[in-house]
Design a protein around this motif. Structure first.
Motif, PDB file in Angstrom:
ATOM      1  N   VAL A  40      36.191  46.892  78.768  1.00  0.00           N
ATOM      2  CA  VAL A  40      35.156  47.885  78.071  1.00  0.00           C
ATOM      3  C   VAL A  40      34.930  47.629  76.470  1.00  0.00           C
ATOM      4  N   LEU A  41      33.623  47.425  76.152  1.00  0.00           N
ATOM      5  CA  LEU A  41      33.725  47.329  74.664  1.00  0.00           C
ATOM      6  C   LEU A  41      32.469  48.465  74.290  1.00  0.00           C
ATOM      7  N   ARG A  42      32.808  49.113  73.153  1.00  0.00           N
ATOM      8  CA  ARG A  42      31.882  50.253  72.873  1.00  0.00           C
ATOM      9  C   ARG A  42      31.631  50.180  71.480  1.00  0.00           C
ATOM     10  N   ASN A  43      29.952  50.256  71.228  1.00  0.00           N
ATOM     11  CA  ASN A  43      29.537  50.002  70.006  1.00  0.00           C
ATOM     12  C   ASN A  43      29.068  51.479  69.484  1.00  0.00           C
ATOM     13  N   LYS A  44      29.032  52.542  70.354  1.00  0.00           N
ATOM     14  CA  LYS A  44      28.327  53.820  69.998  1.00  0.00           C
ATOM     15  C   LYS A  44      29.416  54.538  70.850  1.00  0.00           C
ATOM     16  N   ILE A  45      29.418  55.947  70.344  1.00  0.00           N
ATOM     17  CA  ILE A  45      30.183  57.054  71.326  1.00  0.00           C
ATOM     18  C   ILE A  45      29.257  57.329  72.431  1.00  0.00           C
ATOM     19  N   ALA A  46      29.876  57.370  73.335  1.00  0.00           N
ATOM     20  CA  ALA A  46      28.986  57.584  74.866  1.00  0.00           C
ATOM     21  C   ALA A  46      30.186  57.893  75.973  1.00  0.00           C
ATOM     22  N   GLY A  47      29.502  58.218  77.055  1.00  0.00           N
ATOM     23  CA  GLY A  47      30.423  58.338  78.397  1.00  0.00           C
ATOM     24  C   GLY A  47      31.805  59.073  78.176  1.00  0.00           C
ATOM     25  N   SER A  48      32.780  58.318  78.829  1.00  0.00           N
ATOM     26  CA  SER A  48      34.268  58.841  79.032  1.00  0.00           C
ATOM     27  C   SER A  48      34.658  58.858  77.552  1.00  0.00           C
ATOM     28  N   PHE A  49      34.439  58.254  76.534  1.00  0.00           N
ATOM     29  CA  PHE A  49      34.830  58.123  75.253  1.00  0.00           C
ATOM     30  C   PHE A  49      34.419  59.376  74.637  1.00  0.00           C
ATOM     31  N   ALA A  50      33.087  60.009  74.545  1.00  0.00           N
ATOM     32  CA  ALA A  50      32.607  61.013  74.313  1.00  0.00           C
ATOM     33  C   ALA A  50      33.438  62.437  74.801  1.00  0.00           C
TER      34      ALA A  50
END
Ligand code: UDP
Length: 235
Positions: free
Chosen positions: A91-101
């Motif tokens: 998984v690569l994240r550019n913005k805060i969203a989903g399970s990371f948030a």
């Protein structure tokens, strides 16, 4: 062709072919969420995912990324190289969203200072648990060199796709990739569609991805069709 079902996943079925080094991947009209807890038959979804994924894979191939895609056989079937699956979801994240948030009680939407890469161990029975680099190498799921290569490819794919989606006023928030080994090489496998990425309209910040299904926000087929139209419009 003597096709035998060798794997049936949530969104695709995979069949053997006459050629031992190739597989047939058939996209299904099925959407699932919450680790398969919610499952719906959605006519037209398989075709859209196949078309979007073909478009993205062709673009990545043109830009030097090695993938399993051999060719499209129909609007919902692809011929792909048989690989040895590396059982991690990248998984690569550019913005805060989903399970990371959720995990860190953060508001969705802020850009991360630099992209974050996370790994999840592919196991439906265990609900795809988070796994770190040391755990991956210790369990001999991949070597350190392989992991570095996977991270490098994932960052390259991110840069290419940010650029592609930006032409269509779409922000690439996060996505999931899978990789496999073939002939001593690691290549991109699986699919790239709104099922496994988050795309937000750059101006309105509305979702154009599977979150519309997860959150009952909009019609999935209409939403995925909008993504395909935008991509094809940018040709
Ligand atoms: N993702 C995926 N398959 C999974 C889990 C996540 O394709 O089994 C994708 C998801 O669509 C999103 C990104 O990976 O684009 C990050 O997902 P996240 O960890 O935020 O989990 P989610 O909120 O989707 O459960």
């Amino acid at each position: 062709m003597s096709e035998q079902l060798i794997y049936s996943g949530k969104a695709k079925d995979v069949f053997s072919t006459d050629n031992d080094s190739e597989l047939l991947m058939v996209y299904k009209d099925q959407a699932t969420a919450f680790n398969g807890e919610r499952k719906e038959h959605i006519p037209g979804k398989g075709q859209l995912n196949c078309k979007i994924s073909s478009y993205i894979f062709d673009y990545l191939i043109k830009n030097g990324i090695k993938t399993h895609l051999v060719k499209n056989l129909s609007d919902h079937e692809q011929l792909v190289l048989k690989t040895e699956l590396i059982p991690v979801e990248v998984v690569l994240r550019n913005k805060i969203a989903g399970s990371f948030a959720k995990k860190f009680a953060l508001e969705e939407g802020k850009n991360l200072p630099e992209p974050i890469i996370e790994f999840y161990y592919k196991s439906d029975a265990l609900d795809d648990p988070f796994i770190n680099d040391n755990q991956i190498t210790s369990l001999e799921i991949a070597t350190e060199d392989e992991l570095n290569y996977i991270k490098d490819q994932t960052r390259k794919i991110n840069q290419l796709l940010i650029k592609l989606f930006a032409q269509d006023s779409l922000d690439l928030v996060d996505f999931k990739l899978e990789f496999g080994r073939v002939n001593g090489e690691i290549i991109l496998i699986d699919e790239f569609s709104p099922d496994n990425c988050r795309l937000w309209d750059h101006n309105t910040h509305t979702s154009l991805d599977k979150d519309v299904f997860r959150k009952n926000q909009a019609d999935l087929v209409e939403t995925y069709q909008k993504v395909l139209n935008r991509l094809e419009g940018a040709k």
